[in-house]
Design a protein around this motif. Structure first.
Motif, PDB file in Angstrom:
ATOM      1  N   TYR A 193     -15.005   3.599  -3.367  1.00 17.72           N
ATOM      2  CA  TYR A 193     -13.783   4.395  -3.242  1.00 17.72           C
ATOM      3  C   TYR A 193     -12.963   4.394  -4.542  1.00 17.72           C
ATOM      4  O   TYR A 193     -12.512   5.447  -4.997  1.00 17.72           O
ATOM      5  CB  TYR A 193     -12.953   3.843  -2.061  1.00 17.72           C
TER       6      TYR A 193
ATOM      7  N   ALA B 104      -6.799  13.386   1.559  1.00 14.38           N
ATOM      8  CA  ALA B 104      -8.075  12.725   1.240  1.00 14.38           C
ATOM      9  C   ALA B 104      -8.558  11.910   2.433  1.00 14.38           C
ATOM     10  O   ALA B 104      -8.749  10.699   2.343  1.00 14.38           O
ATOM     11  CB  ALA B 104      -7.900  11.840   0.003  1.00 14.38           C
ATOM     12  N   PRO B 105      -8.770  12.553   3.561  1.00 13.07           N
ATOM     13  CA  PRO B 105      -9.169  11.788   4.748  1.00 13.07           C
ATOM     14  C   PRO B 105     -10.594  11.255   4.660  1.00 13.07           C
ATOM     15  O   PRO B 105     -11.439  11.844   4.000  1.00 13.07           O
ATOM     16  CB  PRO B 105      -9.059  12.826   5.875  1.00 13.07           C
ATOM     17  N   SER B 106     -10.814  10.122   5.308  1.00 16.37           N
ATOM     18  CA  SER B 106     -12.175   9.581   5.460  1.00 16.37           C
ATOM     19  C   SER B 106     -12.695  10.065   6.809  1.00 16.37           C
ATOM     20  O   SER B 106     -12.162   9.662   7.839  1.00 16.37           O
ATOM     21  CB  SER B 106     -12.152   8.055   5.452  1.00 16.37           C
TER      22      SER B 106
ATOM     23  N   GLU C 121     -13.500  12.365   2.080  1.00 13.64           N
ATOM     24  CA  GLU C 121     -14.027  11.158   1.437  1.00 13.64           C
ATOM     25  C   GLU C 121     -15.161  10.598   2.297  1.00 13.64           C
ATOM     26  O   GLU C 121     -15.005   9.633   3.030  1.00 13.64           O
ATOM     27  CB  GLU C 121     -12.890  10.160   1.201  1.00 13.64           C
TER      28      GLU C 121
ATOM     29  N   ARG D  10       0.068   8.641   0.225  1.00 11.47           N
ATOM     30  CA  ARG D  10      -0.880   8.006   1.158  1.00 11.47           C
ATOM     31  C   ARG D  10      -0.208   6.782   1.768  1.00 11.47           C
ATOM     32  O   ARG D  10       0.912   6.426   1.425  1.00 11.47           O
ATOM     33  CB  ARG D  10      -2.161   7.622   0.409  1.00 11.47           C
TER      34      ARG D  10
ATOM     35  N   LEU E 129      -2.610   1.253   0.878  1.00 11.19           N
ATOM     36  CA  LEU E 129      -3.354   1.489  -0.366  1.00 11.19           C
ATOM     37  C   LEU E 129      -2.513   1.202  -1.614  1.00 11.19           C
ATOM     38  O   LEU E 129      -2.974   1.429  -2.735  1.00 11.19           O
ATOM     39  CB  LEU E 129      -3.891   2.923  -0.396  1.00 11.19           C
TER      40      LEU E 129
ATOM     41  N   VAL F  80     -12.210   7.984  -6.247  1.00 13.90           N
ATOM     42  CA  VAL F  80     -10.868   8.543  -6.107  1.00 13.90           C
ATOM     43  C   VAL F  80     -10.261   8.869  -7.483  1.00 13.90           C
ATOM     44  O   VAL F  80      -9.603   9.893  -7.662  1.00 13.90           O
ATOM     45  CB  VAL F  80      -9.997   7.565  -5.268  1.00 13.90           C
TER      46      VAL F  80
ATOM     47  N   ARG G 237      -2.747  16.204  -2.474  1.00 13.72           N
ATOM     48  CA  ARG G 237      -4.062  16.256  -1.811  1.00 13.72           C
ATOM     49  C   ARG G 237      -4.020  15.583  -0.446  1.00 13.72           C
ATOM     50  O   ARG G 237      -3.213  14.698  -0.182  1.00 13.72           O
ATOM     51  CB  ARG G 237      -5.150  15.654  -2.697  1.00 13.72           C
TER      52      ARG G 237
END
Ligand code: GLU
Length: 308
Positions: A189, A13-15, A47, A207, A211, A193, A11
């Motif tokens: 988050y 999963a950008p903010s 996100e 990622r 994280l 997530v 995936r």
């Protein structure tokens, strides 16, 4: 790692809180290469839960930027802001397990209640609101809206990262009870997530290394919610020339600026060279990189990048 269908599902999963910078693109490129070189699929999840930071136009921009770079995904993009009911259901499930409690600490109190500090500056919440009596909770609820925390066990959570090897943390000692829902009602988050990675059938999470220490928290929630654990690869961070982590405020490394200086293949070539996939920073497309990708070529340490 592949899912029930035998396929790897990765995936993005950008903010969407600003334009992507070189570090975001770097993580997206490696995520894409890892999945596509294994014949898997990629889902895109925006996100955008934090209404103070995220904007719809940034979501559109993220998609244009990924496409410009030559990174594609499968299916329609998923917006976290449209999935609140799923997070509410998971939150209720944890409440039923008796693991969720209201925290009335203000930010200042939260910091004061955080001891000892971990060497990397992470605050470990000491659990003081867990010990409030029912009467105290009722009293405090008259003056403020609480955030909601999940109780963590005094237990080690360990996993083997594709790049960083074994990483482990004792959740109580190294992290403390963490927030699932903010006092303004926004789901955190960590909860979103976990819910989404499971709901979207994600089997591989790639990622940034920043994280890495979220993963034991996510593994804990996965166990509580009976969600499968994906495999994880935490890629090193790209650092500014002075050693700082790249941030969205580093305008010179944001994609809008980079696009003025180089073409997409040139940018991909620079990232692929930093990743150890090619010998010189020369123009190449993500698709051309597929046969060259291997996890064991990637660096493990953060990388300082000079000005362009
Ligand atoms: N949305 C997060 C970010 O842009 C990434 C979350 C994740 O990959 O788990 O930093």
């Amino acid at each position: 790692m592949s899912g029930p269908s035998g396929r790897v599902v990765g995936r993005f999963a950008p903010s969407p809180s600003g334009r992507m910078h070189l570090g975001n693109l770097w993580a997206c490129l490696i995520a894409w290469l890892s999945v596509r070189s294994a014949g898997g699929s990629v889902v895109l999840r925006l996100e955008d839960l934090d209404p103070d930071r995220c904007r719809r136009e940034y979501c559109d921009q993220v998609m244009r930027d990924l496409e410009w770079l030559g990174l594609d995904w499968d299916g329609a993009p998923v917006y976290q802001s449209a999935r609140t009911e799923l997070y509410a259901a998971a939150f209720a499930q944890l409440e039923r397990q008796g693991l969720v409690y209201p925290c009335f600490c203000t930010r200042a109190e939260r910091l004061a209640a955080s001891a000892p500090h971990r060497s990397d500056g992470v605050q470990v919440y000491d659990g003081r609101c867990r010990r409030l009596s029912a009467a105290e909770r009722v009293g405090l609820a008259k003056t403020r809206r609480p955030a909601w925390r999940v109780r963590v066990p005094d237990r080690k959570y360990a996993f083997t990262d594709l790049l960083q090897g074994v990483f482990q943390e004792n959740l109580e000692r190294d992290c403390g009870d963490f927030i699932l829902r903010r006092s303004d009602g926004v789901y955190a988050y960590q909860l979103a997530v976990v819910v989404d990675d499971a709901a979207m059938g994600v089997t591989q999470v790639v990622r940034g290394r920043d994280l890495l220490d979220s993963t034991p928290r996510q593994n804990y929630l996965q166990d509580l919610l009976a969600c499968p654990r994906p495999e994880y690869g935490h890629v090193p961070l790209l650092l500014a020339a002075d050693g700082r982590r790249l941030a969205k405020r580093d305008r010179d490394q944001e994609l809008g600026q980079l696009q003025k200086q180089c073409s997409a293949p040139e940018l991909v070539g620079r990232l692929a060279w930093l990743a150890g996939l090619i010998d010189r920073p020369e123009g190449i497309t993500p698709r051309e990189l597929l046969p060259l990708f291997a996890w064991d070529k990637l660096p493990r340490e953060d990388i300082r990048i000079g000005p362009q």
